[in-house]
Design an enzyme around this catalytic site. Structure first.
Site, PDB file in Angstrom:
ATOM      1  N   HIS A 142      35.851  39.669  43.554  1.00 21.79           N
ATOM      2  CA  HIS A 142      35.584  38.224  43.603  1.00 21.79           C
ATOM      3  C   HIS A 142      35.399  37.677  42.186  1.00 21.79           C
ATOM      4  O   HIS A 142      36.018  36.660  41.811  1.00 21.79           O
ATOM      5  CB  HIS A 142      34.325  37.972  44.440  1.00 21.79           C
ATOM      6  CG  HIS A 142      33.787  36.576  44.339  1.00 21.79           C
ATOM      7  ND1 HIS A 142      33.958  35.639  45.326  1.00 21.79           N
ATOM      8  CD2 HIS A 142      33.065  35.958  43.362  1.00 21.79           C
ATOM      9  CE1 HIS A 142      33.385  34.506  44.966  1.00 21.79           C
ATOM     10  NE2 HIS A 142      32.821  34.682  43.775  1.00 21.79           N
ATOM     11  N   GLU A 143      34.568  38.336  41.391  1.00 24.65           N
ATOM     12  CA  GLU A 143      34.298  37.846  40.037  1.00 24.65           C
ATOM     13  C   GLU A 143      35.541  37.914  39.147  1.00 24.65           C
ATOM     14  O   GLU A 143      35.789  37.007  38.354  1.00 24.65           O
ATOM     15  CB  GLU A 143      33.151  38.636  39.412  1.00 24.65           C
ATOM     16  CG  GLU A 143      31.806  38.431  40.089  1.00 24.65           C
ATOM     17  CD  GLU A 143      31.389  36.965  40.139  1.00 24.65           C
ATOM     18  OE1 GLU A 143      31.739  36.220  39.204  1.00 24.65           O
ATOM     19  OE2 GLU A 143      30.736  36.578  41.118  1.00 24.65           O
ATOM     20  N   HIS A 146      37.925  35.049  39.427  1.00 33.62           N
ATOM     21  CA  HIS A 146      37.620  33.906  38.568  1.00 33.62           C
ATOM     22  C   HIS A 146      38.305  34.055  37.209  1.00 33.62           C
ATOM     23  O   HIS A 146      38.784  33.075  36.630  1.00 33.62           O
ATOM     24  CB  HIS A 146      36.110  33.795  38.362  1.00 33.62           C
ATOM     25  CG  HIS A 146      35.361  33.325  39.571  1.00 33.62           C
ATOM     26  ND1 HIS A 146      35.773  32.269  40.340  1.00 33.62           N
ATOM     27  CD2 HIS A 146      34.207  33.769  40.147  1.00 33.62           C
ATOM     28  CE1 HIS A 146      34.920  32.069  41.328  1.00 33.62           C
ATOM     29  NE2 HIS A 146      33.962  32.973  41.241  1.00 33.62           N
ATOM     30  N   GLU A 217      34.965  29.057  44.665  1.00 36.31           N
ATOM     31  CA  GLU A 217      34.252  30.175  45.273  1.00 36.31           C
ATOM     32  C   GLU A 217      34.958  30.649  46.540  1.00 36.31           C
ATOM     33  O   GLU A 217      35.099  31.857  46.769  1.00 36.31           O
ATOM     34  CB  GLU A 217      32.809  29.778  45.582  1.00 36.31           C
ATOM     35  CG  GLU A 217      31.944  29.543  44.361  1.00 36.31           C
ATOM     36  CD  GLU A 217      31.829  30.777  43.475  1.00 36.31           C
ATOM     37  OE1 GLU A 217      31.875  31.900  43.998  1.00 36.31           O
ATOM     38  OE2 GLU A 217      31.696  30.600  42.252  1.00 36.31           O
TER      39      GLU A 217
END
Length: 301
Positions: A142-143, A146, A217
């Site tokens: 997930h990070e 970004h 997100e």
């Protein structure tokens, strides 16, 4: 977006372009008012705007990482964390970012950096202690989404207008500009427009930036789940981290709250309608619902 195996999110791209366009319109309105009222001082305006933008763009991520206590670690110091990052990099076909740990019991993770070269991925000691390996990989995927989508650079640009408007409003209020304008006739009334327009622009820009943050997100959850092929692991991590937040002392959560926009899960979240409008993240229910749909899609033959 950089060339990786992360799934392209055309919906997010459309929303980002639309939101940035609206923020750009606000930016034009604000500068137009400044130039109209303070026309002969336009060089000062341009220098101020340029200095603020360069400062925020180049240093905001470094300041945030420092504020959250991130310190880089070697593979020897954190073999499990580096191993998880290496696996995500191999899956995504992207360069390895700097790897860091924050000595905090708050279970969380974040990524900073304007590009892959300056990217840093950090996990807290509280997160590393609580998550299983598959859950940790989901959070890191997930990070790193970004990073792949250049979200930090996009959010820095998007939030710049709000910062500029806020600074102008404070300058006007604290310098006594409004007070001195009362006795200045038409010119004074024109000067009064600056803090008023700046305040309105700040409020609208803030709401648009928070909307964009919630989009990114959801997109990071989606692309991470598709990359790893394990949306259930990410859903488990979300549920576990959100549940553990209630056990963290309120004073510690308050210290972390200013950095909510960077975190995997915000330190504080609200179920109220107004709170959702101002939130940097979608609700836990929205995130879990999306992951459930992805899991069902992947299970279809």
């Amino acid at each position: 977006m950089t060339r990786t195996r992360y799934t392209k999110d055309r919906g997010l791209t459309t929303r980002m372009v639309t939101t940035l366009f609206l923020i750009g319109l606000l930016y034009v309105v604000l500068l137009g008012v400044l130039l109209a009222v303070l026309g002969k001082f336009w060089p000062v305006i341009l220098i101020l705007v340029g200095a603020l933008f360069v400062g925020q763009f180049w240093f905001s991520d470094k300041i945030a990482a420092f504020g959250m206590g991130a310190h880089e670690v070697t593979p020897e110091q954190a073999p499990a964390l580096h191993g998880a990052v290496d696996r995500i990099c191999a899956l995504a076909d992207m360069p390895k970012p700097k790897v860091a740990i924050s000595d905090s019991d708050i279970p969380n993770a974040f990524a900073t950096g304007r590009s892959e070269r300056s990217a840093l991925v950090c996990a807290t000691t509280g997160l590393l202690r609580r998550l299983e390996p598959e859950e940790l990989e989901g959070v890191l995927a997930h990070e790193m989404s970004h990073v792949a989508h250049r979200d930090v650079a996009v959010m820095t640009i998007a939030s710049f207008l709000g910062v500029l408007a806020g600074v102008l409003t404070r300058i006007a209020l604290y310098s006594g500009l409004a007070r001195s304008a009362r006795n200045s006739g038409p010119v004074g009334l024109a000067i009064l427009i600056i803090p008023l327009v700046s305040a309105v622009v700040y409020a609208i820009g803030f709401l648009l930036t928070r909307l964009l943050s919630r989009y990114r997100e959801l997109s990071a959850d989606r692309t991470a789940a598709l990359l790893t092929g394990r949306p259930s692991a990410l859903a488990s991590a979300l549920t576990k981290v959100d549940g553990q937040m209630a056990r963290i002392p309120t004073r510690d959560l308050r210290k972390a709250e200013p950095y909510n926009a960077f975190y995997f899960v915000p330190a504080f979240s609200s179920g109220e309608s107004l709170g959702r409008l101002l939130a940097s993240h979608p609700t836990l229910e929205q995130r879990l619902d999306q992951l459930a749909r992805i899991s069902a899609d992947l299970a279809r033959p």
